[in-house]
Design a protein around this motif. Sequence first.
Motif, PDB file in Angstrom:
ATOM      1  N   ARG A 116      43.014  59.832  57.754  1.00 23.60           N
ATOM      2  CA  ARG A 116      43.036  60.083  56.316  1.00 23.60           C
ATOM      3  C   ARG A 116      43.185  58.789  55.525  1.00 23.60           C
ATOM      4  N   ASP A 121      45.326  64.021  48.872  1.00 31.04           N
ATOM      5  CA  ASP A 121      45.154  65.394  49.349  1.00 31.04           C
ATOM      6  C   ASP A 121      43.832  66.006  48.880  1.00 31.04           C
ATOM      7  N   GLU A 122      43.408  65.713  47.657  1.00 31.76           N
ATOM      8  CA  GLU A 122      42.135  66.245  47.158  1.00 31.76           C
ATOM      9  C   GLU A 122      40.952  65.676  47.939  1.00 31.76           C
ATOM     10  N   ALA A 125      40.846  67.419  51.309  1.00 30.15           N
ATOM     11  CA  ALA A 125      40.310  68.777  51.157  1.00 30.15           C
ATOM     12  C   ALA A 125      38.796  68.741  50.960  1.00 30.15           C
TER      13      ALA A 125
END
Length: 145
Positions: A116, A121-122, A125
Amino acid sequence: MADYFTITRELAAPRELVFEALTRPEHFAVWFGTAAVEVPQDSLTMDVRPGGAFRAVMVLPDGNRIDWAGEYIEVDPPAHLAMTLTDNPDEYAGLPVLFDLEDIDGATRLTISQDRADFGDEQVAATIAGYNAFIDDIERIVVSR
């Protein structure tokens, strides 16, 4: 230390076919672009061996293009593929994306893992959604064969 996120799906096809879909240009251009984006065959270079280069162009529906590049780090057919991928070819590509294929009674469990890095977080996703779209197209390729 790397912090990987993973996507795991089961495909109703032997892992040899799934591995071919990941590594053959005629299939790669279909799933990497998905139905929404074109990846012209003449923009695609895939030297699928450790140290081999990868290059592709995505042509977006609005006409914009994204240049992709990477390197194959590990190639172990039909079980494992590790390659770097970046849409910023002049910069460090980061840790490789890992594709692991497990045989499950004639079907395949495909797990894709990516560091990551500095993704929020976006972004994670959105990347997961993108990989799921890729896998949907991979499944269409291998099931139709």
